[in-house]
Scaffold this active site. Structure first.
Site, mmCIF file in Angstrom:
data_model
loop_
_atom_site.group_PDB
_atom_site.id
_atom_site.type_symbol
_atom_site.label_atom_id
_atom_site.label_comp_id
_atom_site.label_asym_id
_atom_site.label_seq_id
_atom_site.Cartn_x
_atom_site.Cartn_y
_atom_site.Cartn_z
ATOM 1 N N HIS A 150 0.847 -1.199 -0.051
ATOM 2 C CA HIS A 150 -0.025 0.121 -0.043
ATOM 3 C C HIS A 150 0.784 1.310 0.142
ATOM 4 C CE1 HIS A 150 0.677 0.689 4.041
ATOM 5 N NE2 HIS A 150 0.545 -0.322 4.504
ATOM 6 N N CYS A 169 3.266 -4.678 7.184
ATOM 7 C CA CYS A 169 2.471 -4.439 5.965
ATOM 8 C C CYS A 169 3.995 -3.831 4.960
ATOM 9 C CB CYS A 169 1.506 -3.426 5.608
ATOM 10 S SG CYS A 169 -0.017 -4.326 5.764
#
Length: 249
Positions: A150, A169
Site C-alpha cells: 500500500h 505491511c
C-alpha cells in the site's frame, strides 16, 4: 530465475565459508518458490527493501518499499493480487488500538476525529484521505497474515537506506505509479490522480490475478548481475527466524 543461476555460480566460486553458507541458504529459499513464477509476477525482497515487477522473464519495474520492523517482521508468503483500491478505509487492528490509537480516542476524541478516526463498539476505522495509514492506494491480495502492499503518508522514510519501519505491511514508493503499472490499460494515470484528489473509495479488479511473492533474500544480484549481500535484519540466516505477524496498517 536468473538470480538462482547467479547464486549457484557464485557459490561454486566462493571460498569464504560464511559467504558460501549465505549463498547456499538463499539458493534454498529460491527452491521453496515455484519453478514457474508466472508470465507476469511481483517479487518483494524484504531484506533489500525492494519490489520488482516481472513480465516475460525480464524485470519491467522496480520500486523501493518499507517493510516490518524487526519486532514486527514482514513474513514470507505467496498470494495473488486481484485488484487495486484507491482511497481505502483503514480498519485499525486491535493491537494498534491497544498500543496507541485507543488512548488517543479516549483522551482526545476531537483530535482523533480530526485525524479521520471513527469508532463504535465493533472497533476503530480511519477515513480515506492523504493522512490515512494506508495512504491512498492498497492492493487487494488475500492472505492469512493480513499483509498488504500500500501507499503511505510518511513518504520521507523512503529517503532512508534501511527501511524497516512498519508493523508488517509493505509500503510502496511511488504507489500511484506502481498501481498504474499493475492495472495497465484498465485506467490511466490521469484517472488515478483524479480519483485520489477526492476521498471516494474506488476499486478496480485486475483482468487476471497477478502472483506476488513476498521473500527474504539476503543475497541477490545487482543491475550488473553481480551478487549483493544484504543485512540480515530479521536474523533469519542464523537459524532463529522471526515469527509471522499480522499487518498493523
Amino acid at each position: 530465475h536468473p538470480d538462482y543461476a547467479a547464486l549457484r555460480a557464485a557459490y561454486v566460486a566462493e571460498t569464504d565459508p560464511a559467504r558460501r553458507a549465505t549463498l547456499a541458504l538463499n539458493m534454498e529459499r529460491w527452491r521453496w518458490l515455484p519453478i514457474d513464477l508466472g508470465e507476469t509476477f511481483l517479487i518483494v525482497n524484504a531484506a533489500r527493501f525492494e519490489l520488482t515487477y516481472w513480465q516475460a522473464g525480464r524485470k519491467a519495474g522496480v520500486w523501493p518499499v518499507i517493510v516490518g520492523k524487526p519486532k514486527t517482521p514482514t513474513p514470507t508468503f505467496a498470494t495473488f493480487v486481484t485488484g487495486v483500491t484507491f482511497n481505502p478505509w483503514w480498519t485499525v487492528p486491535k493491537s494498534i488500538v491497544s498500543e496507541s490509537v485507543g488512548a488517543l480516542v479516549r483522551r482526545n476524541p476531537a483530535e482523533a476525529r480530526r485525524r479521520g478516526y471513527v469508532w463504535d463498539r465493533t472497533g476503530v476505522r480511519q477515513k480515506p484521505g492523504p493522512g490515512n495509514a494506508l495512504g491512498q492506494m492498497k492492493l487487494e491480495m488475500p492472505n492469512q497474515f493480513s499483509i498488504y502492499l500500500h501507499d503511505t503518508p510518511t513518504k520521507e522514510l523512503f529517503l532512508k537506506d534501511s527501511r524497516a519501519f512498519s508493523h508488517g505491511c509493505i509500503r510502496v514508493g511511488d504507489a500511484m505509479g506502481f498501481a498504474a503499472t499493475v492495472l495497465g490499460r484498465a485506467i490511466s494515470r490521469q484517472q488515478i490522480d483524479a480519483i485520489i484528489s477526492g476521498t471516494d473509495t474506488q476499486r478496480f479488479a485486475l483482468p487476471k490475478p497477478i502472483p506476488v511473492y513476498v521473500t527474504y533474500f539476503t543475497a541477490d544480484t545487482g543491475n550488473d548481475g553481480r551478487i549483493i549481500f544484504h543485512p540480515d535484519i530479521y536474523n533469519r540466516d542464523s537459524g532463529t527466524p522471526a515469527l509471522p505477524t499480522r499487518c498493523a496498517e
